[in-house]
Design a protein around this motif. Structure first.
Motif, PDB file in Angstrom:
ATOM      1  N   ALA A 189       7.040  34.632  35.175  1.00  0.00           N
ATOM      2  CA  ALA A 189       5.946  35.561  34.635  1.00  0.00           C
ATOM      3  C   ALA A 189       5.247  36.361  35.518  1.00  0.00           C
ATOM      4  N   ALA A 190       4.650  37.632  34.701  1.00  0.00           N
ATOM      5  CA  ALA A 190       3.755  38.453  35.261  1.00  0.00           C
ATOM      6  C   ALA A 190       2.342  38.193  35.013  1.00  0.00           C
ATOM      7  N   SER A 191       1.928  37.250  34.261  1.00  0.00           N
ATOM      8  CA  SER A 191       0.683  37.130  33.816  1.00  0.00           C
ATOM      9  C   SER A 191      -0.291  36.603  35.025  1.00  0.00           C
TER      10      SER A 191
ATOM     11  N   ALA B  43      22.940  35.462  42.392  1.00  0.00           N
ATOM     12  CA  ALA B  43      22.285  34.044  41.941  1.00  0.00           C
ATOM     13  C   ALA B  43      20.950  34.413  41.299  1.00  0.00           C
ATOM     14  N   PHE B  44      20.569  33.450  40.267  1.00  0.00           N
ATOM     15  CA  PHE B  44      19.594  33.559  39.531  1.00  0.00           C
ATOM     16  C   PHE B  44      18.610  32.528  39.701  1.00  0.00           C
ATOM     17  N   ILE B  45      17.101  32.515  39.866  1.00  0.00           N
ATOM     18  CA  ILE B  45      16.229  31.561  39.851  1.00  0.00           C
ATOM     19  C   ILE B  45      15.556  31.775  38.932  1.00  0.00           C
ATOM     20  N   ILE B  46      15.129  30.837  37.969  1.00  0.00           N
ATOM     21  CA  ILE B  46      14.352  31.212  36.803  1.00  0.00           C
ATOM     22  C   ILE B  46      13.053  30.223  36.966  1.00  0.00           C
ATOM     23  N   THR B  47      11.917  30.977  37.269  1.00  0.00           N
ATOM     24  CA  THR B  47      10.648  30.383  37.872  1.00  0.00           C
ATOM     25  C   THR B  47       9.827  29.982  36.451  1.00  0.00           C
ATOM     26  N   PRO B  48       8.560  29.515  36.439  1.00  0.00           N
ATOM     27  CA  PRO B  48       8.006  29.496  35.151  1.00  0.00           C
ATOM     28  C   PRO B  48       7.715  30.885  34.464  1.00  0.00           C
ATOM     29  N   GLY B  49       7.404  30.630  33.316  1.00  0.00           N
ATOM     30  CA  GLY B  49       7.526  31.976  32.690  1.00  0.00           C
ATOM     31  C   GLY B  49       7.300  31.932  31.053  1.00  0.00           C
ATOM     32  N   GLY B  50       7.145  33.018  30.211  1.00  0.00           N
ATOM     33  CA  GLY B  50       7.071  33.073  28.828  1.00  0.00           C
ATOM     34  C   GLY B  50       8.223  33.520  28.067  1.00  0.00           C
ATOM     35  N   ILE B  51       8.142  34.235  27.111  1.00  0.00           N
ATOM     36  CA  ILE B  51       9.212  34.890  26.250  1.00  0.00           C
ATOM     37  C   ILE B  51      10.113  35.420  27.017  1.00  0.00           C
TER      38      ILE B  51
ATOM     39  N   THR C 100      10.785  35.274  30.140  1.00  0.00           N
ATOM     40  CA  THR C 100      11.446  34.463  31.054  1.00  0.00           C
ATOM     41  C   THR C 100      12.532  33.638  30.328  1.00  0.00           C
ATOM     42  N   PHE C 101      12.265  33.036  29.239  1.00  0.00           N
ATOM     43  CA  PHE C 101      13.124  32.390  28.490  1.00  0.00           C
ATOM     44  C   PHE C 101      14.420  33.061  28.076  1.00  0.00           C
ATOM     45  N   GLU C 102      13.972  34.266  27.510  1.00  0.00           N
ATOM     46  CA  GLU C 102      15.045  35.162  27.148  1.00  0.00           C
ATOM     47  C   GLU C 102      16.163  35.499  28.183  1.00  0.00           C
ATOM     48  N   GLU C 103      15.641  35.756  29.636  1.00  0.00           N
ATOM     49  CA  GLU C 103      16.535  36.053  30.632  1.00  0.00           C
ATOM     50  C   GLU C 103      17.331  35.095  31.094  1.00  0.00           C
ATOM     51  N   PHE C 104      16.815  33.721  30.975  1.00  0.00           N
ATOM     52  CA  PHE C 104      17.512  32.567  31.287  1.00  0.00           C
ATOM     53  C   PHE C 104      18.579  32.418  30.374  1.00  0.00           C
ATOM     54  N   PHE C 105      18.218  32.473  29.081  1.00  0.00           N
ATOM     55  CA  PHE C 105      19.479  32.175  28.258  1.00  0.00           C
ATOM     56  C   PHE C 105      20.488  33.332  28.098  1.00  0.00           C
TER      57      PHE C 105
ATOM     58  N   TYR D  91       7.197  22.134  34.612  1.00  0.00           N
ATOM     59  CA  TYR D  91       6.978  23.192  33.662  1.00  0.00           C
ATOM     60  C   TYR D  91       8.211  23.169  32.815  1.00  0.00           C
ATOM     61  N   TYR D  92       9.427  23.176  32.910  1.00  0.00           N
ATOM     62  CA  TYR D  92      10.667  23.196  32.239  1.00  0.00           C
ATOM     63  C   TYR D  92      10.883  21.795  31.599  1.00  0.00           C
ATOM     64  N   ASP D  93      10.184  20.747  31.712  1.00  0.00           N
ATOM     65  CA  ASP D  93      10.594  19.695  31.216  1.00  0.00           C
ATOM     66  C   ASP D  93      10.983  19.382  29.746  1.00  0.00           C
ATOM     67  N   ASN D  94      10.076  20.247  28.960  1.00  0.00           N
ATOM     68  CA  ASN D  94      10.148  20.367  27.457  1.00  0.00           C
ATOM     69  C   ASN D  94      11.460  21.238  27.041  1.00  0.00           C
ATOM     70  N   MET D  95      11.917  22.173  27.780  1.00  0.00           N
ATOM     71  CA  MET D  95      12.827  23.062  27.510  1.00  0.00           C
ATOM     72  C   MET D  95      14.198  22.478  27.731  1.00  0.00           C
ATOM     73  N   ILE D  96      14.241  21.603  28.811  1.00  0.00           N
ATOM     74  CA  ILE D  96      15.481  20.859  29.263  1.00  0.00           C
ATOM     75  C   ILE D  96      15.510  19.726  28.214  1.00  0.00           C
ATOM     76  N   ALA D  97      14.515  19.099  27.527  1.00  0.00           N
ATOM     77  CA  ALA D  97      14.529  18.230  26.845  1.00  0.00           C
ATOM     78  C   ALA D  97      15.218  18.485  25.449  1.00  0.00           C
ATOM     79  N   ALA D  98      14.782  19.987  24.985  1.00  0.00           N
ATOM     80  CA  ALA D  98      15.377  20.728  23.926  1.00  0.00           C
ATOM     81  C   ALA D  98      16.783  20.818  24.023  1.00  0.00           C
ATOM     82  N   MET D  99      17.196  21.139  25.126  1.00  0.00           N
ATOM     83  CA  MET D  99      18.741  21.290  25.371  1.00  0.00           C
ATOM     84  C   MET D  99      19.511  20.283  25.489  1.00  0.00           C
ATOM     85  N   GLU D 100      18.762  18.998  25.798  1.00  0.00           N
ATOM     86  CA  GLU D 100      19.529  17.621  25.546  1.00  0.00           C
ATOM     87  C   GLU D 100      19.622  17.471  24.398  1.00  0.00           C
ATOM     88  N   HIS D 101      18.613  17.462  23.715  1.00  0.00           N
ATOM     89  CA  HIS D 101      18.475  17.294  22.207  1.00  0.00           C
ATOM     90  C   HIS D 101      19.785  17.928  21.632  1.00  0.00           C
TER      91      HIS D 101
END
Length: 191
Positions: free
Chosen positions: A8-10, A101-109, A111-116, A139-149
């Protein structure tokens, strides 16, 4: 290694994220790593740069030309190296190419796009660079759960888990970045 940090840059985010990412940057730099990032001076981008500098690391900022005029108050111009691009798309490509290497820290749209994107490119065999999700305070628990689903439903193969790793501790993260071999898997394991 050159570590690309996405985040995030926020200026509105909780200080706990800023402190954790600044500490991460310092820790990585003290272990001999340098930073590649979107050259933001605020939020987690700014925190990463401050941390790397504090730890003695070098910083490589990458920004589109239009940031110099339209968004200059959000740009960290104090980088050891600056690369200017024509577009956001080119900016991301430069960061991806410069990174080991890449590290994905908490972020918004963004950051999600960069990770994917880096995850998809790795799945397609376009790179074998380590990808880490730094899961600060869950922070990323819900995204990880969505990927598991999605894996449970058959939309993502289970082997995708070998393409990235999730950490909330710095020592484990650094060990993974420095030693990841995708568990010996190849492109064919993901088809």
């Amino acid at each position: 290694m050159n570590i690309c940090v996405f985040g995030a840059a926020s200026v509105l985010i909780d200080k706990k994220y800023i402190d954790a990412v600044e500490e991460m940057g310092e820790h990585l730099a003290k272990n001999g790593h340098d930073l590649v990032f979107g050259s933001g001076s605020t939020g987690l981008m700014g925190a990463a740069a401050r941390g790397f500098r504090k730890g003695g690391g070098k910083t490589h900022g990458v920004i589109p030309e239009f940031f110099k005029e339209d968004l200059s108050e959000f740009v960290d111009f104090n980088c050891d190296k600056m690369t200017y691009t024509e577009s956001m798309r080119e900016r991301k490509a430069v960061m991806e190419d410069a990174a080991d290497a890449f590290i994905i820290t908490p972020g918004g749209i963004g950051t999600f796009e960069e990770f994917f994107e880096v995850l998809t490119l790795k799945q397609l065999g376009r790179h074998r660079k380590p990808i880490v999700i730094y899961n600060i305070d869950g922070y990323y628990d819900n995204m990880i759960a969505a990927m598991e689903h999605s894996m449970e439903e058959g939309f993502i193969k289970e082997t995708c888990k070998s393409l990235y790793s999730v950490f909330n501790d710095l020592d484990g993260m650094i060990h993974y970045i420095e030693n990841d071999d995708m568990n010996g898997m190849t492109l064919h394991d993901f088809k």
